[in-house]
Scaffold this motif. Structure first.
Motif, PDB file in Angstrom:
ATOM      1  N   HIS A   3       0.837  -1.199   0.000  1.00 56.49           N
ATOM      2  CA  HIS A   3       0.000   0.000   0.000  1.00 56.49           C
ATOM      3  C   HIS A   3       0.874   1.252   0.000  1.00 56.49           C
ATOM      4  O   HIS A   3       0.671   2.167  -0.791  1.00 56.49           O
ATOM      5  CB  HIS A   3      -0.944  -0.008   1.203  1.00 56.49           C
ATOM      6  CG  HIS A   3      -1.937   1.089   1.183  1.00 56.49           C
ATOM      7  ND1 HIS A   3      -1.722   2.282   1.825  1.00 56.49           N
ATOM      8  CD2 HIS A   3      -3.141   1.180   0.580  1.00 56.49           C
ATOM      9  CE1 HIS A   3      -2.771   3.065   1.625  1.00 56.49           C
ATOM     10  NE2 HIS A   3      -3.636   2.424   0.869  1.00 56.49           N
ATOM     11  N   HIS A   4       1.838   1.305   0.921  1.00 54.42           N
ATOM     12  CA  HIS A   4       2.791   2.409   0.969  1.00 54.42           C
ATOM     13  C   HIS A   4       4.009   2.006   1.800  1.00 54.42           C
ATOM     14  O   HIS A   4       3.976   1.009   2.512  1.00 54.42           O
ATOM     15  CB  HIS A   4       2.160   3.693   1.540  1.00 54.42           C
ATOM     16  CG  HIS A   4       1.723   3.568   2.968  1.00 54.42           C
ATOM     17  ND1 HIS A   4       0.434   3.238   3.315  1.00 54.42           N
ATOM     18  CD2 HIS A   4       2.395   3.707   4.130  1.00 54.42           C
ATOM     19  CE1 HIS A   4       0.335   3.187   4.630  1.00 54.42           C
ATOM     20  NE2 HIS A   4       1.514   3.461   5.153  1.00 54.42           N
ATOM     21  N   THR A  65       4.179   5.998  -2.292  1.00 53.08           N
ATOM     22  CA  THR A  65       2.809   5.497  -2.471  1.00 53.08           C
ATOM     23  C   THR A  65       2.547   4.935  -3.863  1.00 53.08           C
ATOM     24  O   THR A  65       1.624   4.143  -4.021  1.00 53.08           O
ATOM     25  CB  THR A  65       1.775   6.618  -2.205  1.00 53.08           C
ATOM     26  OG1 THR A  65       2.066   7.727  -3.054  1.00 53.08           O
ATOM     27  CG2 THR A  65       1.813   7.048  -0.743  1.00 53.08           C
ATOM     28  N   GLU A 133      -0.956  -4.661   1.798  1.00 46.83           N
ATOM     29  CA  GLU A 133      -2.388  -4.524   1.550  1.00 46.83           C
ATOM     30  C   GLU A 133      -2.958  -5.879   1.135  1.00 46.83           C
ATOM     31  O   GLU A 133      -2.487  -6.489   0.176  1.00 46.83           O
ATOM     32  CB  GLU A 133      -2.558  -3.507   0.425  1.00 46.83           C
ATOM     33  CG  GLU A 133      -3.949  -3.152   0.076  1.00 46.83           C
ATOM     34  CD  GLU A 133      -3.959  -2.017  -0.939  1.00 46.83           C
ATOM     35  OE1 GLU A 133      -4.840  -1.172  -0.823  1.00 46.83           O
ATOM     36  OE2 GLU A 133      -3.089  -1.985  -1.837  1.00 46.83           O
TER      37      GLU A 133
END
Length: 151
Positions: A3-4, A65, A133
């Motif tokens: 996700h980041h 990101t 994620e």
């Protein structure tokens, strides 16, 4: 997948800020699509703060990101670690992945300044928090993703 990624490093008053930024730059130059070293300092957040004993410190941080950047980071780290570090990372993977599916890494600042990726346990390091994620949230699945990316 990822996700980041949050990268963070502290420059203590006894260290040259430019060298600490160069150490962080090793990861950024090999992760960000725009690798212009002049622009890196503009992308990194800088906070002047006070340490526990009142000493001045500078905190450099950035969040990656974009998928390209996060995947480039994981590939760069994996491809540039020693076989010993890879073994250490594989054995510690379950402990490095928390309940929020964040995978925690620490890299040696001095080694990064010299252009090398070295895992350390010291708190005086470049920290990377890799948010994994999965839908639905599943720690076991997140662990498999971490193994694929960094194992």
């Amino acid at each position: 997948m990822i996700h980041h990624i949050n990268l963070r490093v502290i420059a203590h008053s006894t260290e040259e800020k430019s060298r600490v930024m160069d150490a962080l730059g090793l990861f950024l130059k090999n992760s960000l699509k725009n690798k212009d070293s002049d622009l890196l300092s503009e992308l990194v957040d800088t906070i002047e703060a006070e340490g526990h004993y009142g000493n001045p410190i500078t905190i450099f941080s950035i969040q990656l990101t974009r998928k390209h950047d996060t995947m480039a980071f994981s590939k760069f780290v994996h491809n540039n670690m020693t076989s010993e570090d890879l073994e250490t990372l594989q054995s510690e993977m379950p402990d490095r992945l928390d309940d929020e599916q964040v995978f925690h890494l620490r890299f040696d600042k001095q080694e990064a300044y010299m252009g090398r990726v070295k895992i350390v346990s010291s708190s005086d390091a470049i920290t990377a928090k890799v948010k994994i994620e999965t839908y639905p949230k599943n720690r076991e699945m997140a662990g498999k993703i971490v193994e694929e990316l960094f194992g």
